[in-house]
Scaffold this motif. Structure first.
Motif, mmCIF file in Angstrom:
data_model
loop_
_atom_site.group_PDB
_atom_site.id
_atom_site.type_symbol
_atom_site.label_atom_id
_atom_site.label_comp_id
_atom_site.label_asym_id
_atom_site.label_seq_id
_atom_site.Cartn_x
_atom_site.Cartn_y
_atom_site.Cartn_z
ATOM 1 N N ARG A 33 77.740 -3.646 76.219
ATOM 2 C CA ARG A 33 76.323 -3.543 75.886
ATOM 3 C C ARG A 33 76.004 -4.746 74.999
ATOM 4 N NH1 ARG A 33 78.623 1.535 75.351
ATOM 5 N NH2 ARG A 33 77.849 3.036 76.870
ATOM 6 N N TRP A 35 73.560 -5.997 73.571
ATOM 7 C CA TRP A 35 72.699 -5.823 72.404
ATOM 8 C C TRP A 35 73.466 -5.291 71.198
ATOM 9 C CZ3 TRP A 35 72.135 -3.231 77.023
ATOM 10 C CH2 TRP A 35 72.509 -1.890 77.040
ATOM 11 N N GLU A 36 74.674 -4.758 71.414
ATOM 12 C CA GLU A 36 75.474 -4.276 70.283
ATOM 13 C C GLU A 36 76.152 -5.413 69.532
ATOM 14 O OE1 GLU A 36 78.142 -1.322 71.863
ATOM 15 O OE2 GLU A 36 76.519 0.145 72.111
ATOM 16 N N ARG A 37 76.289 -6.556 70.191
ATOM 17 C CA ARG A 37 76.866 -7.771 69.584
ATOM 18 C C ARG A 37 78.205 -7.489 68.900
ATOM 19 N NH1 ARG A 37 74.334 -11.980 70.625
ATOM 20 N NH2 ARG A 37 75.061 -13.177 68.863
ATOM 21 N N GLU A 49 76.626 -12.732 76.031
ATOM 22 C CA GLU A 49 76.028 -12.296 77.291
ATOM 23 C C GLU A 49 77.100 -11.976 78.317
ATOM 24 O OE1 GLU A 49 73.528 -15.578 78.342
ATOM 25 O OE2 GLU A 49 72.051 -15.100 76.801
ATOM 26 N N HIS A 117 63.899 -4.529 82.111
ATOM 27 C CA HIS A 117 63.878 -4.746 80.663
ATOM 28 C C HIS A 117 62.879 -3.797 79.990
ATOM 29 C CE1 HIS A 117 64.202 -6.798 76.829
ATOM 30 N NE2 HIS A 117 62.891 -6.802 76.777
ATOM 31 N N LYS A 122 64.738 -1.900 76.793
ATOM 32 C CA LYS A 122 63.998 -1.809 75.530
ATOM 33 C C LYS A 122 64.351 -0.545 74.757
ATOM 34 C CE LYS A 122 59.793 -4.432 75.181
ATOM 35 N NZ LYS A 122 58.327 -4.358 75.163
ATOM 36 N N ILE A 125 67.669 -1.638 72.796
ATOM 37 C CA ILE A 125 67.671 -2.799 71.914
ATOM 38 C C ILE A 125 67.124 -2.370 70.561
ATOM 39 C CG2 ILE A 125 66.736 -5.099 71.529
ATOM 40 C CD1 ILE A 125 66.602 -5.398 74.584
ATOM 41 N N ALA A 129 65.769 -6.128 65.883
ATOM 42 C CA ALA A 129 65.880 -7.414 66.555
ATOM 43 C C ALA A 129 64.516 -7.911 67.025
ATOM 44 C CB ALA A 129 66.834 -7.306 67.742
ATOM 45 N N GLY A 132 62.775 -4.385 70.629
ATOM 46 C CA GLY A 132 62.751 -2.999 71.080
ATOM 47 C C GLY A 132 61.332 -2.464 71.131
#
Length: 170
Positions: A33, A35-37, A49, A117, A122, A125, A129, A132
């Motif tokens: 995922r 967006w979890e970075r 990515e 997205h 959304k 996220i 950030a 979202g």
């Protein structure tokens, strides 16, 4: 074992999973995922990515284009019958790459981002950030309108070809 860090809804990840299956190359699929970075993932790909392919020897390839080009060059004789998935001739490879560009750029910008997205990503996220929040109904309407144009083009191609990009599976 080879590992593919991917997200199941991301089109480029799906294309690489298809290429691996067509070449009958085994891989462990690792759900990522972006967006979890996660720090572990960012160590593999600083861009954070998907997709990222990691070979047994530790080679990490980041991004759709480097991964598909690598798989084609590293495993040219893989089934089906050693058929190159990017095309046999320079002309076929050019058309495959043109359509990859079409879907990676135009279709993504006009359809995927507006629908996937807005309606799915959304939700996940983080609002911190700045990306979202609730879906943008204008973007969803645009995506729905645009998808018809793209599907008509795909139908036009399919009426004239055996496969989307030409005479062979690609």
């Amino acid at each position: 074992m080879r590992r593919l860090f991917h997200h199941p809804l991301q089109p480029q990840s799906r294309a690489i999973r298809l290429l691996l299956a067509e070449k009958r190359l085994e891989a462990e699929f690792v759900l990522e995922r972006p967006w979890e970075r996660r720090e572990q993932f960012l160590a593999l790909n600083h861009a954070g990515e998907v997709p990222v392919l990691v070979e047994d020897g530790g080679l990490a390839l980041c991004g759709f284009h480097p991964v598909i080009e690598y798989l084609e060059e590293a495993y040219p004789d893989a089934p089906p019958a050693g058929t190159p998935m990017l095309g046999r001739t320079a002309q076929e490879r050019g058309e495959v790459r043109r359509l990859i560009g079409w879907f990676d750029d135009k279709f993504d910008r006009e359809v995927t981002r507006n629908l996937l997205h807005e309606k799915i990503f959304k939700r996940f996220i983080p609002n911190a950030a700045g990306a979202g929040g609730g879906p943008d109904s204008g973007a969803i309407r645009a995506g729905k309108a645009n998808i018809g144009i793209h599907l008509a083009y795909i139908a036009w191609l399919m009426e004239r070809r055996h496969w989307l990009a030409g005479p062979n599976l690609s």
